[in-house]
Design a protein around this motif. Structure first.
Motif, PDB file in Angstrom:
ATOM      1  N   ASN A   1      49.085  17.953  69.089  1.00 46.51           N
ATOM      2  CA  ASN A   1      49.035  18.844  68.067  1.00 46.51           C
ATOM      3  C   ASN A   1      49.861  19.939  68.673  1.00 46.51           C
ATOM      4  O   ASN A   1      49.238  20.967  69.271  1.00 46.51           O
TER       5      ASN A   1
ATOM      6  N   THR B   1      47.517  10.528  57.173  1.00 45.61           N
ATOM      7  CA  THR B   1      47.063  11.672  56.216  1.00 45.61           C
ATOM      8  C   THR B   1      46.866  12.830  57.004  1.00 45.61           C
ATOM      9  O   THR B   1      46.759  13.874  56.491  1.00 45.61           O
ATOM     10  N   TYR B   2      46.863  12.912  58.587  1.00 48.78           N
ATOM     11  CA  TYR B   2      46.157  13.984  59.074  1.00 48.78           C
ATOM     12  C   TYR B   2      47.535  14.875  59.312  1.00 48.78           C
ATOM     13  O   TYR B   2      48.680  14.382  59.799  1.00 48.78           O
ATOM     14  N   MET B   3      47.620  16.089  58.904  1.00 46.55           N
ATOM     15  CA  MET B   3      48.766  16.916  59.037  1.00 46.55           C
ATOM     16  C   MET B   3      48.580  18.201  59.692  1.00 46.55           C
ATOM     17  O   MET B   3      49.176  19.126  59.950  1.00 46.55           O
TER      18      MET B   3
ATOM     19  N   MET C   1      35.023  14.604  62.539  1.00 48.91           N
ATOM     20  CA  MET C   1      35.061  14.430  60.950  1.00 48.91           C
ATOM     21  C   MET C   1      33.483  13.740  60.430  1.00 48.91           C
ATOM     22  O   MET C   1      33.008  13.124  61.109  1.00 48.91           O
TER      23      MET C   1
ATOM     24  N   ASN D   1      40.574  20.997  55.334  1.00 48.68           N
ATOM     25  CA  ASN D   1      41.280  20.651  54.122  1.00 48.68           C
ATOM     26  C   ASN D   1      41.641  18.940  54.159  1.00 48.68           C
ATOM     27  O   ASN D   1      42.359  18.548  53.380  1.00 48.68           O
ATOM     28  N   TRP D   2      41.331  18.361  55.195  1.00 47.24           N
ATOM     29  CA  TRP D   2      41.780  17.005  55.586  1.00 47.24           C
ATOM     30  C   TRP D   2      40.714  16.227  54.794  1.00 47.24           C
ATOM     31  O   TRP D   2      39.510  15.934  55.034  1.00 47.24           O
ATOM     32  N   ASP D   3      41.341  15.092  53.964  1.00 46.90           N
ATOM     33  CA  ASP D   3      40.519  14.111  53.313  1.00 46.90           C
ATOM     34  C   ASP D   3      41.273  12.872  53.320  1.00 46.90           C
ATOM     35  O   ASP D   3      41.875  12.711  52.168  1.00 46.90           O
ATOM     36  N   PRO D   4      40.949  11.914  53.990  1.00 49.16           N
ATOM     37  CA  PRO D   4      41.639  10.616  54.045  1.00 49.16           C
ATOM     38  C   PRO D   4      41.044   9.776  53.100  1.00 49.16           C
ATOM     39  O   PRO D   4      41.609   8.430  53.088  1.00 49.16           O
TER      40      PRO D   4
ATOM     41  N   ARG E   1      56.550  14.902  62.092  1.00 42.92           N
ATOM     42  CA  ARG E   1      55.447  13.874  62.708  1.00 42.92           C
ATOM     43  C   ARG E   1      55.732  12.690  63.183  1.00 42.92           C
ATOM     44  O   ARG E   1      56.660  11.983  62.627  1.00 42.92           O
TER      45      ARG E   1
ATOM     46  N   PHE F   1      41.480  21.969  59.244  1.00 47.14           N
ATOM     47  CA  PHE F   1      40.759  20.472  59.462  1.00 47.14           C
ATOM     48  C   PHE F   1      39.811  20.568  58.219  1.00 47.14           C
ATOM     49  O   PHE F   1      39.875  19.278  57.723  1.00 47.14           O
TER      50      PHE F   1
ATOM     51  N   HIS G   1      44.319   7.637  59.338  1.00 49.41           N
ATOM     52  CA  HIS G   1      44.168   8.863  60.022  1.00 49.41           C
ATOM     53  C   HIS G   1      45.443   9.358  60.476  1.00 49.41           C
ATOM     54  O   HIS G   1      45.866  10.574  60.127  1.00 49.41           O
TER      55      HIS G   1
END
Length: 208
Positions: free
Chosen positions: A69, A150-152, A129, A158-161, A4, A156, A147
């Motif tokens: 991405n 935490t964004y991997m 979101m 499963n993303w929880d910031p 990243r 989407f 963002h």
């Protein structure tokens, strides 16, 4: 292992007259110089190996993120601000994601990166979101940092910031994040005035 990469702030609508008057060639030169600096700070980095490349963007006095991405072959706009009624994504963002893509492609082409060809077919996606809101008009910079932190990519769902929908329920969490990021910036080895700030903070602390 996922790679990243985070880039310096990109300002697409400069407010200062001297910046507005810069010719396109000079703006591109500045853009390239900033990217070269960022990449060189990583050492032997091959940008074509990156999975996610984050660009914080400043436009119309607001901060948001454009994420390239590579793994999913998408350019994703990540913004905490909800679109007002009657305002489209084109109204709000204009062609800024596409300007970024073209500038980045031009930068990569000079180095013969394989990522250049991948960018040609990447659609622009605006992430919807569930924590977007129209209430918060002061903390977009905090949202941007969280963002990017935490964004991997990937799923989407499963993303929880950690953000909630309403500003009132976010207040304490945003306060904690602000303190965390401020501490990281102040204590960073890249902070040329770190000593002065730490000294001033100790003086203020003794006054309490």
């Amino acid at each position: 292992m996922q790679m990243r990469i985070f880039k310096n702030l990109l300002q697409l609508d400069p407010s200062d007259d001297w910046m507005k008057s810069l010719p396109a060639e000079k703006r591109m030169e500045n853009f390239n110089d900033r990217l070269n600096y960022e990449i060189s700070s990583f050492g032997n980095l091959e940008i074509s190996d990156a999975d996610l490349i984050f660009f914080p963007v400043h436009r119309h006095a607001h901060y948001f993120v454009v994420c390239i991405n590579v793994k999913e072959s998408k350019v994703q706009v990540i913004d905490n601000k909800e679109l007002p009624a009657g305002v489209s994504e084109l109204d709000k963002y204009g062609d800024c994601p596409y300007k970024l893509i073209e500038a980045f492609k031009a930068y990569l082409a000079a180095g013969q990166s394989t990522l250049t060809h991948k960018l040609n077919s990447m659609p622009v996606e605006f992430l919807a979101m569930h924590w977007k809101n129209a209430e918060n008009v002061t903390d977009c910079g905090i949202y941007v940092m969280r963002h990017m932190e935490t964004y991997m990519g990937g799923a989407f769902e499963n993303w929880d910031p950690g953000f909630k929908k309403h500003m009132r329920t976010n207040a304490s969490f945003i306060f904690e994040l602000r303190a965390k990021y401020a501490a990281c910036i102040i204590t960073s080895k890249l902070n040329s005035v770190k000593g002065e700030v730490m000294k001033a903070a100790k003086i203020e602390d003794k006054k309490k």
